[in-house]
Design a protein around this motif. Structure first.
Motif, mmCIF file in Angstrom:
data_model
loop_
_atom_site.group_PDB
_atom_site.id
_atom_site.type_symbol
_atom_site.label_atom_id
_atom_site.label_comp_id
_atom_site.label_asym_id
_atom_site.label_seq_id
_atom_site.Cartn_x
_atom_site.Cartn_y
_atom_site.Cartn_z
ATOM 1 N N UNK A 69 0.790 -1.213 0.049
ATOM 2 C CA UNK A 69 -0.015 -0.104 0.054
ATOM 3 C C UNK A 69 0.912 1.025 0.020
ATOM 4 N N UNK A 114 -0.523 3.864 -2.494
ATOM 5 C CA UNK A 114 -1.866 4.006 -2.413
ATOM 6 C C UNK A 114 -2.410 5.347 -2.181
ATOM 7 N N UNK A 137 -5.113 6.523 -1.255
ATOM 8 C CA UNK A 137 -5.909 7.138 -0.234
ATOM 9 C C UNK A 137 -5.155 7.273 1.153
ATOM 10 N N UNK A 138 -3.779 7.063 1.191
ATOM 11 C CA UNK A 138 -3.051 6.982 2.427
ATOM 12 C C UNK A 138 -1.870 8.292 1.985
ATOM 13 N N UNK A 164 -5.220 5.379 12.460
ATOM 14 C CA UNK A 164 -5.593 6.299 11.389
ATOM 15 C C UNK A 164 -6.909 5.548 11.170
ATOM 16 N N UNK A 186 -10.199 4.946 9.301
ATOM 17 C CA UNK A 186 -10.102 4.948 7.844
ATOM 18 C C UNK A 186 -11.470 5.458 6.933
ATOM 19 N N UNK A 187 -12.357 5.679 7.746
ATOM 20 C CA UNK A 187 -13.576 5.848 7.043
ATOM 21 C C UNK A 187 -13.589 7.364 6.386
ATOM 22 N N UNK A 216 -15.776 7.124 1.475
ATOM 23 C CA UNK A 216 -15.240 6.510 0.071
ATOM 24 C C UNK A 216 -16.138 5.209 -0.260
#
Lengths: 67, 258
Positions: free
Chosen positions: A7, A10, A12-13, A52, A54-55, A58
């Motif tokens: 990841x 990624x 998202x991060x 962290x 995550x929501x 998305x």
């Protein structure tokens, strides 16, 4: 290959910062952290671990819109 | 207080409850897959992921059971009052995984299919249904990301890739079957209780699967589902749940459950 390698790029991060030293040089240690709603990270600079949430509202691609 | 679903035509109201119960029961069995297989995880992050996905799946199941309890079902009966012939889970999950690659493919197909079905309710006039659909999507987002990570690992090994392809050959037609016959009318969409016609959702599901499997040289085009005589459209499955699987997923002690 561990979760950090999987990841690393990624999007998202991309903006996740270490709460201790502020760097974004952080690695996913586990996609599911101490609770289901968290990702476990380790800071590449100060080595501290942190969770962290995550929501981010998305959703996966909506199939009927992408057919 | 009456809701759009409560006042819908009886056939449409029943059809919506049927489809949501199929999602809920598939999540029940999927959650049990994660629980049963957790010790087969390859590393600590796998254990955390599988237990996390297990509890998320049970949560989705129970959220839907609670909603159904406001209409024509009883929560107690749904959770611990049913026999194996009444469970409506996807028969993709009937056979136990044969290996790790089969486990990843099976759980990924089940997540992708149930999200596809749930995505058809994102704009449902019943706000609870729309909210449950959105929550399923938010959780599926990370469940699918977990599977995508494993696909990258499997892709690096010819031997593991072959096991993945064998699993897709066995399981993908069963996932397709869950969406029903191609020529079946979608009364739920016609009644305004599903956002898009089911054939469009099914086509989108196939597109997602094809895209994810492209690196493995799997061409999912032309794969068709077959329907046996004991296909149950209201349960989206064939026949009753296998006895051994039911023994795993059923509540063992009703007194403790209370």
């Amino acid at each position: 290959m561990n979760d950090g390698d999987l990841y690393r790029d990624d999007p998202d991060f991309a903006d996740v910062e270490c709460p201790d030293c502020g760097t974004t040089d952080v690695t996913v240690a586990s996609l599911f952290g101490s609770t289901t709603s968290e990702v476990l990270f380790q800071c590449d600079r100060c080595r501290s671990c942190f969770n962290w949430v995550k929501w981010r509202h998305r959703l996966p691609p909506v199939p009927a819109e992408n057919r | 207080m009456s809701t759009p679903v409560a006042t819908a035509e009886p056939a449409a109201r029943t059809a919506l409850q049927n489809d949501l119960l199929c999602v809920a029961d598939t999540k029940l069995v999927l959650g049990n897959w994660f629980a049963e297989c957790v010790m087969n995880g390859k590393s600590l992050p796998d254990f955390a992921a599988m237990l996390g996905m297990c509890t998320a799946s049970y949560g989705q199941t129970r959220a839907i059971y609670h909603w159904l309890d406001t209409l024509d079902h009883s929560y107690g009966h749904l959770e611990h009052g049913r026999g194996r012939a009444e469970i409506r889970s996807m028969d993709l999950l009937d056979p136990a995984p044969e290996n790790w690659q089969d486990f990843i493919v099976s759980t990924w197909l089940a997540e992708q299919a149930t999200w596809s079905m749930a995505s058809g309710f994102l704009r449902n006039p019943d706000r609870t249904v729309a909210g449950i659909a959105r929550k399923i999507g938010e959780e599926a987002y990370f469940h699918l990301k977990y599977a995508a990570g494993w696909f990258r690992i499997i892709e690096a090994s010819d031997e593991e890739g072959e096991l993945l392809r064998a699993s897709v050959t066995r399981r993908f037609p069963l996932a397709l079957r869950w969406f029903g016959p191609l020529d079946a009318a979608d009364d739920l969409h016609a009644a305004g209780l599903r956002d898009d016609p089911l054939p469009d959702i099914r086509a989108g599901f196939v597109g997602e699967v094809r895209s994810a499997l492209k690196p493995f040289g799997v061409d999912a085009t032309g794969v068709e589902a077959t329907f046996e005589a004991d296909w149950r459209p209201d349960a989206r499955r064939t026949g009753p749940l296998p006895e051994r699987l039911f023994e795993v997923i059923r509540f063992k002690d009703q007194e403790i459950a209370r």
